[in-house]
Design a protein around this motif. Structure first.
Motif, PDB file in Angstrom:
ATOM      1  N   HIS A 110      -1.495   5.644   4.935  1.00 27.77           N
ATOM      2  CA  HIS A 110      -1.281   6.093   6.317  1.00 27.77           C
ATOM      3  C   HIS A 110       0.043   5.604   6.916  1.00 27.77           C
ATOM      4  O   HIS A 110       0.302   5.818   8.099  1.00 27.77           O
ATOM      5  CB  HIS A 110      -2.451   5.636   7.209  1.00 27.77           C
ATOM      6  N   HIS A 111       0.839   4.902   6.100  1.00 24.68           N
ATOM      7  CA  HIS A 111       2.127   4.364   6.570  1.00 24.68           C
ATOM      8  C   HIS A 111       1.963   3.399   7.744  1.00 24.68           C
ATOM      9  O   HIS A 111       2.606   3.551   8.775  1.00 24.68           O
ATOM     10  CB  HIS A 111       3.116   5.498   6.923  1.00 24.68           C
ATOM     11  N   TYR A 112       1.080   2.439   7.570  1.00 26.26           N
ATOM     12  CA  TYR A 112       0.932   1.362   8.555  1.00 26.26           C
ATOM     13  C   TYR A 112       1.564   0.099   7.956  1.00 26.26           C
ATOM     14  O   TYR A 112       1.269  -0.264   6.815  1.00 26.26           O
ATOM     15  CB  TYR A 112      -0.545   1.103   8.886  1.00 26.26           C
ATOM     16  N   PHE A 113       2.384  -0.561   8.743  1.00 23.96           N
ATOM     17  CA  PHE A 113       3.178  -1.672   8.216  1.00 23.96           C
ATOM     18  C   PHE A 113       2.646  -3.023   8.710  1.00 23.96           C
ATOM     19  O   PHE A 113       2.183  -3.123   9.839  1.00 23.96           O
ATOM     20  CB  PHE A 113       4.635  -1.521   8.681  1.00 23.96           C
ATOM     21  N   GLY A 114       2.779  -4.036   7.871  1.00 21.02           N
ATOM     22  CA  GLY A 114       2.416  -5.390   8.286  1.00 21.02           C
ATOM     23  C   GLY A 114       1.705  -6.185   7.199  1.00 21.02           C
ATOM     24  O   GLY A 114       1.945  -7.370   7.038  1.00 21.02           O
ATOM     25  N   ARG A 158      -3.827  -5.186  14.181  1.00 19.53           N
ATOM     26  CA  ARG A 158      -2.846  -4.372  14.914  1.00 19.53           C
ATOM     27  C   ARG A 158      -1.640  -4.205  13.995  1.00 19.53           C
ATOM     28  O   ARG A 158      -0.983  -5.182  13.612  1.00 19.53           O
ATOM     29  CB  ARG A 158      -2.442  -5.096  16.201  1.00 19.53           C
ATOM     30  N   LEU A 159      -1.390  -2.960  13.606  1.00 21.17           N
ATOM     31  CA  LEU A 159      -0.341  -2.696  12.610  1.00 21.17           C
ATOM     32  C   LEU A 159       0.729  -1.790  13.192  1.00 21.17           C
ATOM     33  O   LEU A 159       0.447  -0.969  14.081  1.00 21.17           O
ATOM     34  CB  LEU A 159      -0.970  -2.040  11.372  1.00 21.17           C
ATOM     35  N   SER A 160       1.916  -1.939  12.648  1.00 19.63           N
ATOM     36  CA  SER A 160       3.046  -1.168  13.160  1.00 19.63           C
ATOM     37  C   SER A 160       3.107   0.197  12.468  1.00 19.63           C
ATOM     38  O   SER A 160       2.818   0.323  11.276  1.00 19.63           O
ATOM     39  CB  SER A 160       4.327  -1.960  12.898  1.00 19.63           C
ATOM     40  N   LYS A 161       3.505   1.222  13.245  1.00 18.33           N
ATOM     41  CA  LYS A 161       3.695   2.543  12.646  1.00 18.33           C
ATOM     42  C   LYS A 161       5.158   2.738  12.249  1.00 18.33           C
ATOM     43  O   LYS A 161       5.526   3.775  11.716  1.00 18.33           O
ATOM     44  CB  LYS A 161       3.276   3.634  13.651  1.00 18.33           C
ATOM     45  N   GLU A 162       5.968   1.717  12.570  1.00 16.90           N
ATOM     46  CA  GLU A 162       7.387   1.819  12.241  1.00 16.90           C
ATOM     47  C   GLU A 162       7.726   0.804  11.159  1.00 16.90           C
ATOM     48  O   GLU A 162       7.147  -0.285  11.135  1.00 16.90           O
ATOM     49  CB  GLU A 162       8.223   1.499  13.487  1.00 16.90           C
ATOM     50  N   PRO A 163       8.667   1.136  10.284  1.00 17.84           N
ATOM     51  CA  PRO A 163       9.040   0.200   9.220  1.00 17.84           C
ATOM     52  C   PRO A 163       9.415  -1.165   9.793  1.00 17.84           C
ATOM     53  O   PRO A 163      10.133  -1.245  10.795  1.00 17.84           O
ATOM     54  CB  PRO A 163      10.254   0.860   8.564  1.00 17.84           C
ATOM     55  N   HIS A 164       8.929  -2.176   9.121  1.00  8.36           N
ATOM     56  CA  HIS A 164       9.046  -3.519   9.684  1.00  8.36           C
ATOM     57  C   HIS A 164       8.706  -4.437   8.518  1.00  8.36           C
ATOM     58  O   HIS A 164       7.540  -4.586   8.175  1.00  8.36           O
ATOM     59  CB  HIS A 164       8.002  -3.580  10.820  1.00  8.36           C
ATOM     60  N   TYR A 165       9.748  -4.926   7.812  1.00  5.51           N
ATOM     61  CA  TYR A 165       9.495  -5.634   6.551  1.00  5.51           C
ATOM     62  C   TYR A 165       9.792  -7.129   6.665  1.00  5.51           C
ATOM     63  O   TYR A 165      10.679  -7.530   7.394  1.00  5.51           O
ATOM     64  CB  TYR A 165      10.371  -5.062   5.432  1.00  5.51           C
ATOM     65  N   THR A 166       9.063  -7.920   5.904  1.00  8.31           N
ATOM     66  CA  THR A 166       9.363  -9.354   5.796  1.00  8.31           C
ATOM     67  C   THR A 166       9.873  -9.593   4.380  1.00  8.31           C
ATOM     68  O   THR A 166       9.106  -9.502   3.413  1.00  8.31           O
ATOM     69  CB  THR A 166       8.097 -10.198   6.069  1.00  8.31           C
ATOM     70  N   LEU A 167      11.163  -9.891   4.291  1.00 11.17           N
ATOM     71  CA  LEU A 167      11.767 -10.076   2.958  1.00 11.17           C
ATOM     72  C   LEU A 167      12.369 -11.468   2.827  1.00 11.17           C
ATOM     73  O   LEU A 167      13.353 -11.678   2.123  1.00 11.17           O
ATOM     74  CB  LEU A 167      12.842  -9.007   2.728  1.00 11.17           C
ATOM     75  N   THR A 168      11.760 -12.426   3.558  1.00  9.11           N
ATOM     76  CA  THR A 168      12.314 -13.778   3.568  1.00  9.11           C
ATOM     77  C   THR A 168      12.022 -14.513   2.255  1.00  9.11           C
ATOM     78  O   THR A 168      12.687 -15.489   1.933  1.00  9.11           O
ATOM     79  CB  THR A 168      11.699 -14.586   4.722  1.00  9.11           C
ATOM     80  N   TYR A 169      11.024 -14.074   1.531  1.00 11.24           N
ATOM     81  CA  TYR A 169      10.625 -14.788   0.317  1.00 11.24           C
ATOM     82  C   TYR A 169      11.553 -14.396  -0.841  1.00 11.24           C
ATOM     83  O   TYR A 169      11.674 -13.211  -1.178  1.00 11.24           O
ATOM     84  CB  TYR A 169       9.167 -14.439  -0.001  1.00 11.24           C
ATOM     85  N   LYS A 170      12.186 -15.424  -1.419  1.00 13.66           N
ATOM     86  CA  LYS A 170      13.265 -15.162  -2.378  1.00 13.66           C
ATOM     87  C   LYS A 170      12.801 -14.314  -3.576  1.00 13.66           C
ATOM     88  O   LYS A 170      13.454 -13.343  -3.952  1.00 13.66           O
ATOM     89  CB  LYS A 170      13.815 -16.515  -2.863  1.00 13.66           C
ATOM     90  N   ALA A 171      11.651 -14.681  -4.147  1.00 11.30           N
ATOM     91  CA  ALA A 171      11.193 -13.971  -5.356  1.00 11.30           C
ATOM     92  C   ALA A 171      10.999 -12.482  -5.078  1.00 11.30           C
ATOM     93  O   ALA A 171      11.242 -11.638  -5.944  1.00 11.30           O
ATOM     94  CB  ALA A 171       9.891 -14.583  -5.864  1.00 11.30           C
ATOM     95  N   LEU A 172      10.602 -12.154  -3.842  1.00 11.15           N
ATOM     96  CA  LEU A 172      10.369 -10.743  -3.493  1.00 11.15           C
ATOM     97  C   LEU A 172      11.693 -10.005  -3.306  1.00 11.15           C
ATOM     98  O   LEU A 172      11.878  -8.907  -3.855  1.00 11.15           O
ATOM     99  CB  LEU A 172       9.504 -10.673  -2.220  1.00 11.15           C
ATOM    100  N   SER A 173      12.616 -10.620  -2.562  1.00 10.28           N
ATOM    101  CA  SER A 173      13.901  -9.925  -2.353  1.00 10.28           C
ATOM    102  C   SER A 173      14.645  -9.796  -3.686  1.00 10.28           C
ATOM    103  O   SER A 173      15.285  -8.777  -3.963  1.00 10.28           O
ATOM    104  CB  SER A 173      14.745 -10.627  -1.291  1.00 10.28           C
ATOM    105  N   GLU A 174      14.517 -10.814  -4.551  1.00 12.94           N
ATOM    106  CA  GLU A 174      15.173 -10.736  -5.866  1.00 12.94           C
ATOM    107  C   GLU A 174      14.583  -9.616  -6.715  1.00 12.94           C
ATOM    108  O   GLU A 174      15.306  -8.896  -7.395  1.00 12.94           O
ATOM    109  CB  GLU A 174      15.030 -12.075  -6.609  1.00 12.94           C
ATOM    110  N   GLU A 175      13.258  -9.464  -6.648  1.00 12.00           N
ATOM    111  CA  GLU A 175      12.604  -8.417  -7.444  1.00 12.00           C
ATOM    112  C   GLU A 175      13.056  -7.025  -6.980  1.00 12.00           C
ATOM    113  O   GLU A 175      13.321  -6.150  -7.795  1.00 12.00           O
ATOM    114  CB  GLU A 175      11.073  -8.562  -7.314  1.00 12.00           C
ATOM    115  N   LEU A 176      13.178  -6.877  -5.649  1.00  5.96           N
ATOM    116  CA  LEU A 176      13.648  -5.585  -5.110  1.00  5.96           C
ATOM    117  C   LEU A 176      15.057  -5.279  -5.625  1.00  5.96           C
ATOM    118  O   LEU A 176      15.323  -4.178  -6.110  1.00  5.96           O
ATOM    119  CB  LEU A 176      13.676  -5.621  -3.581  1.00  5.96           C
TER     120      LEU A 176
END
Ligand SMILES: Cc1cc2nc3c(=O)[nH]c(=O)nc-3n(C[C@H](O)[C@H](O)[C@H](O)COP(=O)(O)OP(=O)(O)OC[C@H]3O[C@@H](n4cnc5c(N)ncnc54)[C@H](O)[C@@H]3O)c2cc1C
Length: 335
Positions: free
Chosen positions: A103-107, A183-201
């Protein structure tokens, strides 16, 4: 509701302990808890068990296990930028994640891959890859036990902290959570502070999107954590210790590459690093072991008994204390 006597719990705990309980009740509707209270059934020892992925049974449970089996995700409010979902306690956590992606709900996307049920998520304020579930929780509904008084706690009443909440502290064993409101966002809203995740992307050359984040979190998790269909465990067995600055400074002299994160006036250390530095990573005693790819995880390779697991984790706690004067605390509920 379904009632079972002398019920085996092997398929209800991801540590795969071969234990049983005196009585097991599967609740098919939230209100059934009221009937059980009226029948004074909660005047004996009882324990609420979701998916059993954060629990270590050290022996047979001589009491009643209550298992919420009612499921469902209801959208109860929609605004221009947010939605509110009311999700039943027995819903699988990953089903909620899949629903949000669809449903494209972010969070909640960073929390993909955590086993268990929705009703358990607020109890230890599940967290991973820079997100804690409290960030998306609006309220928690349920009954106070043993009198079955309904409650509706707003997020700020739940006393959420690191792997902790009012349900794990003051109200431990005194609540039956029936629904969690997100309560979830309908707009893109990402948490990429974690190094392993940003590195994988960046390694997979992917732009941040709901699908890509979920894909990367699952990839990172699969590379570090055991497949619970093959190896028994309850995820991180130990909490990351939060210590005063003096302890951090002392330890930093001993371990110059000490991993640390700010935690208010204190410092959070990585328990896995301390266990690894103490030489336990990959250690195995019979079928009990410390997972070779992630030292925070105590595993059952097949036939470890509760006693084997207990002896191993106690040795780890004691040795880490001897070497670093830091007392590790289990994150897992030990029964
Ligand atoms: C491989 C693996 C990876 C994991 N990764 C993570 C992670 O990244 N982050 C993280 O935070 N956790 C992680 N965990 C731990 C665990 O999955 C979570 O804590 C999860 O929320 C537990 O859900 P469950 O339904 O299995 O809870 P259970 O183990 O069944 O119960 C957990 C606690 O919640 C209470 N409880 C359950 N349902 C209710 C209810 N309806 N009302 C009141 N109390 C209730 C229980 O009494 C118990 O105290 C991991 C576990 C495994 C096995």
């Amino acid at each position: 509701m379904k009632v079972f006597q002398n019920y085996p719990l092997l398929d209800h705990n991801t540590f795969k302990m071969k234990v049983s309980c005196r009585q097991f009740i599967e609740l098919e509707r939230p209100e059934e808890i009221v009937n059980l209270c009226e029948q004074h059934l909660l005047e004996q020892p009882f324990y609420i068990l979701g998916g059993g992925s954060n629990v270590l049974f050290t022996k047979d449970y001589d009491g009643l296990i209550l298992h919420p089996a009612f499921q469902g995700i209801d959208k109860i409010e929609e605004e221009a930028r947010h939605v509110t979902l009311r999700v039943a306690a027995g819903t699988e956590w990953e089903k909620l994640i899949d629903y949000c992606i669809q449903h494209h709900y972010f969070g909640l996307e960073n929390l993909t891959g955590i086993p268990g049920l929705v009703g358990s998520a607020p109890v230890q304020n599940i967290g991973a890859y820079g997100v804690e579930v409290k960030d998306c929780i609006l309220a928690v509904d349920g009954y106070l036990l043993p009198k079955a008084t309904p409650f509706h706690y707003q997020c700020d009443e739940c006393q959420f902290g690191y792997r902790s909440s009012i349900f794990k502290k003051e109200l431990k064993g005194k609540t039956f959570i029936t629904h969690v409101l997100f309560r979830l966002s309908k707009e893109p809203h990402y948490t990429l502070t974690y190094k392993a995740l940003s590195e994988e992307l960046s390694c997979q050359q992917l732009e941040p999107s709901l699908d890509n984040i979920v894909r990367c979190v699952r990839a990172v998790r699969d590379s570090k954590l055991p497949d619970i269909t093959k190896i028994g465990c309850a995820g991180s067995f130990f909490q990351n210790p939060i210590v005063p600055n003096e302890d951090y400074q002392r330890l930093k002299q001993q371990l110059p590459d000490l991993v640390s994160y700010p935690a208010g006036e204190k410092v959070k250390l990585a328990a896995g690093q301390l266990i690894d530095k103490a030489g336990w990573k990959g250690h195995r005693e019979g079928d009990a072991g410390i997972y070779p790819k992630q030292a925070l995880v105590v595993v059952n390779y097949g036939n470890a008994s509760p006693e084997d697991i207990r002896q191993l984790y106690e040795k780890v706690i004691s040795d880490v204390y001897t070497k670093f004067q830091i007392t590790l605390q289990p994150e897992v509920n030990i029964l």
